[in-house]
Motif scaffolding. Structure first.
Motif, PDB file in Angstrom:
ATOM      1  N   GLU A  98       5.843 -12.346  16.539  1.00  0.00           N
ATOM      2  CA  GLU A  98       4.538 -12.998  16.652  1.00  0.00           C
ATOM      3  C   GLU A  98       3.467 -12.319  15.790  1.00  0.00           C
ATOM      4  O   GLU A  98       2.276 -12.505  16.011  1.00  0.00           O
ATOM      5  N   GLY A  99       3.892 -11.519  14.834  1.00  0.00           N
ATOM      6  CA  GLY A  99       2.948 -10.849  13.952  1.00  0.00           C
ATOM      7  C   GLY A  99       2.089  -9.800  14.630  1.00  0.00           C
ATOM      8  O   GLY A  99       1.053  -9.401  14.097  1.00  0.00           O
ATOM      9  N   LYS A 100       2.542  -9.313  15.800  1.00  0.00           N
ATOM     10  CA  LYS A 100       1.748  -8.342  16.558  1.00  0.00           C
ATOM     11  C   LYS A 100       2.302  -6.935  16.354  1.00  0.00           C
ATOM     12  O   LYS A 100       3.513  -6.708  16.467  1.00  0.00           O
ATOM     13  N   TYR A 101       1.408  -5.995  16.077  1.00  0.00           N
ATOM     14  CA  TYR A 101       1.820  -4.614  15.867  1.00  0.00           C
ATOM     15  C   TYR A 101       0.619  -3.696  16.027  1.00  0.00           C
ATOM     16  O   TYR A 101      -0.535  -4.137  15.977  1.00  0.00           O
ATOM     17  N   ASP A 102       0.906  -2.423  16.209  1.00  0.00           N
ATOM     18  CA  ASP A 102      -0.127  -1.389  16.274  1.00  0.00           C
ATOM     19  C   ASP A 102       0.031  -0.483  15.065  1.00  0.00           C
ATOM     20  O   ASP A 102       1.075   0.177  14.909  1.00  0.00           O
ATOM     21  N   GLU A 103      -0.984  -0.455  14.214  1.00  0.00           N
ATOM     22  CA  GLU A 103      -0.926   0.422  13.051  1.00  0.00           C
ATOM     23  C   GLU A 103      -1.128   1.866  13.496  1.00  0.00           C
ATOM     24  O   GLU A 103      -2.010   2.169  14.303  1.00  0.00           O
ATOM     25  N   LEU A 104      -0.312   2.772  12.978  1.00  0.00           N
ATOM     26  CA  LEU A 104      -0.412   4.181  13.323  1.00  0.00           C
ATOM     27  C   LEU A 104      -1.410   4.872  12.399  1.00  0.00           C
ATOM     28  O   LEU A 104      -1.496   4.558  11.208  1.00  0.00           O
ATOM     29  N   ALA A 105      -2.152   5.800  12.947  1.00  0.00           N
ATOM     30  CA  ALA A 105      -3.166   6.501  12.164  1.00  0.00           C
ATOM     31  C   ALA A 105      -2.510   7.306  11.047  1.00  0.00           C
ATOM     32  O   ALA A 105      -1.464   7.936  11.246  1.00  0.00           O
ATOM     33  N   ALA A 106      -3.123   7.274   9.877  1.00  0.00           N
ATOM     34  CA  ALA A 106      -2.604   8.035   8.741  1.00  0.00           C
ATOM     35  C   ALA A 106      -2.927   9.512   8.929  1.00  0.00           C
ATOM     36  O   ALA A 106      -4.063   9.861   9.265  1.00  0.00           O
ATOM     37  N   PRO A 107      -1.965  10.393   8.729  1.00  0.00           N
ATOM     38  CA  PRO A 107      -2.245  11.825   8.881  1.00  0.00           C
ATOM     39  C   PRO A 107      -3.140  12.334   7.760  1.00  0.00           C
ATOM     40  O   PRO A 107      -3.164  11.776   6.665  1.00  0.00           O
ATOM     41  N   GLU A 108      -3.881  13.384   8.042  1.00  0.00           N
ATOM     42  CA  GLU A 108      -4.726  13.996   7.022  1.00  0.00           C
ATOM     43  C   GLU A 108      -3.851  14.736   6.008  1.00  0.00           C
ATOM     44  O   GLU A 108      -2.866  15.380   6.361  1.00  0.00           O
ATOM     45  N   ALA A 109      -4.226  14.630   4.749  1.00  0.00           N
ATOM     46  CA  ALA A 109      -3.518  15.339   3.689  1.00  0.00           C
ATOM     47  C   ALA A 109      -4.526  15.835   2.665  1.00  0.00           C
ATOM     48  O   ALA A 109      -5.532  15.160   2.400  1.00  0.00           O
ATOM     49  N   ARG A 110      -4.258  16.985   2.104  1.00  0.00           N
ATOM     50  CA  ARG A 110      -5.168  17.550   1.116  1.00  0.00           C
ATOM     51  C   ARG A 110      -5.193  16.671  -0.130  1.00  0.00           C
ATOM     52  O   ARG A 110      -4.145  16.290  -0.664  1.00  0.00           O
ATOM     53  N   GLU A 111      -6.386  16.354  -0.597  1.00  0.00           N
ATOM     54  CA  GLU A 111      -6.533  15.490  -1.771  1.00  0.00           C
ATOM     55  C   GLU A 111      -6.757  16.318  -3.028  1.00  0.00           C
ATOM     56  O   GLU A 111      -7.441  17.337  -2.996  1.00  0.00           O
ATOM     57  N   ASP A 112      -6.180  15.845  -4.112  1.00  0.00           N
ATOM     58  CA  ASP A 112      -6.348  16.469  -5.427  1.00  0.00           C
ATOM     59  C   ASP A 112      -6.129  17.979  -5.379  1.00  0.00           C
ATOM     60  O   ASP A 112      -6.988  18.761  -5.805  1.00  0.00           O
ATOM     61  N   PRO A 113      -4.975  18.424  -4.885  1.00  0.00           N
ATOM     62  CA  PRO A 113      -4.751  19.871  -4.744  1.00  0.00           C
ATOM     63  C   PRO A 113      -4.728  20.612  -6.079  1.00  0.00           C
ATOM     64  O   PRO A 113      -4.981  21.811  -6.118  1.00  0.00           O
ATOM     65  N   LEU A 114      -4.417  19.900  -7.185  1.00  0.00           N
ATOM     66  CA  LEU A 114      -4.329  20.544  -8.491  1.00  0.00           C
ATOM     67  C   LEU A 114      -5.576  20.323  -9.347  1.00  0.00           C
ATOM     68  O   LEU A 114      -5.613  20.768 -10.499  1.00  0.00           O
ATOM     69  N   LYS A 115      -6.581  19.620  -8.787  1.00  0.00           N
ATOM     70  CA  LYS A 115      -7.792  19.285  -9.553  1.00  0.00           C
ATOM     71  C   LYS A 115      -7.419  18.615 -10.883  1.00  0.00           C
ATOM     72  O   LYS A 115      -7.876  18.971 -11.957  1.00  0.00           O
ATOM     73  N   PHE A 116      -6.574  17.619 -10.757  1.00  0.00           N
ATOM     74  CA  PHE A 116      -5.947  16.999 -11.928  1.00  0.00           C
ATOM     75  C   PHE A 116      -6.898  16.018 -12.617  1.00  0.00           C
ATOM     76  O   PHE A 116      -7.642  15.292 -11.973  1.00  0.00           O
ATOM     77  N   ARG A 117      -6.799  16.010 -13.939  1.00  0.00           N
ATOM     78  CA  ARG A 117      -7.578  15.064 -14.729  1.00  0.00           C
ATOM     79  C   ARG A 117      -6.774  14.676 -15.970  1.00  0.00           C
ATOM     80  O   ARG A 117      -6.238  15.535 -16.674  1.00  0.00           O
TER      81      ARG A 117
END
Length: 286
Positions: free
Chosen positions: A67-86
């Motif tokens: 029936e198209g029913k579901y519970d979305e699970l919260a996304a875990p926290e993750a470090r962003e841009d760990p390498l300071k990439f450009r």
């Protein structure tokens, strides 16, 4: 004012916002023009040539869960841009653009619901988010999905779609390959099945890790599945590859995929697999 201008000015036109922007969908494979509602009702599959278009995560959930029913699970926290990439742009700017375009935190989203009356935790990689590429956030989401399945005593089902590891995270993206493999060992120790559905495209480091570790390997028709690209392989072995190489049907015929399942049959097929492989949860047993 000429009579032509008077006639033209007297005609009332609908404001642009009230006109349907697009009533037709052009198939990427056969170039047929398909009425948009017909294409959507056919689960985003061309009714002329059976081409399976790429779809978004929430569209996938709506098709799969009862029936198209579901519970979305919260996304875990993750470090962003760990390498300071450009490169030509900063990585943080690419992330912001992807989040604005998709309205998602990252490329892998998990949800819990019922498939043919049985509880399942399902992860979907969204190719629209930076090509579904695998970085630290995707690895963390995969682990969270596996552990949610263990907690629920339910199978974990993953729909893969990726261009491979996320280059902006360098070696950290490659470390998600053993990380997800260890998570799957935990799932197997719990006696729970892991079902993979390979969708177009599944390539690179994702194929080299969790995409090929399923207890059952399913694929959608025509999906591109492989590690290196066809041109790279041809240049390496200096031979012409056969027709259909790296497509789902070719891999099924050569033992790398168990079943190629049309999108309309996926819910029933996965429901049968869950019934065969997964023990009943305490709630369902009660």
């Amino acid at each position: 004012m000429s009579w032509l201008n008077r006639v033209r000015n007297s005609i009332s036109f609908l404001p642009k916002r009230q006109v349907a922007e697009n009533l037709w969908h052009k198939c990427k494979k056969c170039d047929s023009m398909v009425f948009l509602k017909e294409w959507e009702d056919n689960l985003f599959v061309c009714p002329r040539c059976d081409h399976h278009d790429r779809i978004r995560a929430h569209q996938r959930f709506a098709i799969l869960f009862d029936e198209g029913k579901y519970d979305e699970l919260a996304a875990p926290e993750a470090r962003e841009d760990p390498l300071k990439f450009r490169d030509t742009k900063r990585y943080v700017d690419r992330l912001k653009a992807a989040r604005t375009a998709t309205e998602e935190r990252d490329a892998l989203i998990n949800a819990r619901g019922q498939v043919e009356g049985r509880t399942a935790v399902v992860g979907v990689q969204d190719f629209a988010f930076m090509g579904g590429s695998m970085g630290v956030a995707v690895g963390s989401a995969f682990l969270a999905g596996v552990r949610a399945a263990i907690e629920a005593r339910a199978p974990y089902i993953i729909f893969t779609a990726a261009g491979g590891a996320r280059m902006q995270e360098g070696i950290l993206s490659l470390m998600q390959m053993p990380r997800t493999t260890v998570a799957l060992a935990e799932l197997r120790e719990a006696g729970l099945p892991y079902i993979v559905v390979l969708t177009d495209p599944t390539t690179g480091g994702v194929t080299a890790s969790y995409a090929m570790l399923g207890d059952v390997q399913l694929a959608e028709p025509g999906a591109l599945i492989g590690f290196a690209g066809q041109r790279v392989i041809e240049q390496t072995i200096r031979e012409k590859l056969p027709d259909g190489f790296q497509r789902a049907e070719y891999l099924r015929d050569h033992g790398m995929v168990d079943l190629v399942v049309p999108r309309g049959d996926l819910r029933a097929t996965i429901g049968k697999l869950i019934a065969y492989l997964a023990p009943e949860s305490e709630a369902e047993a009660a």
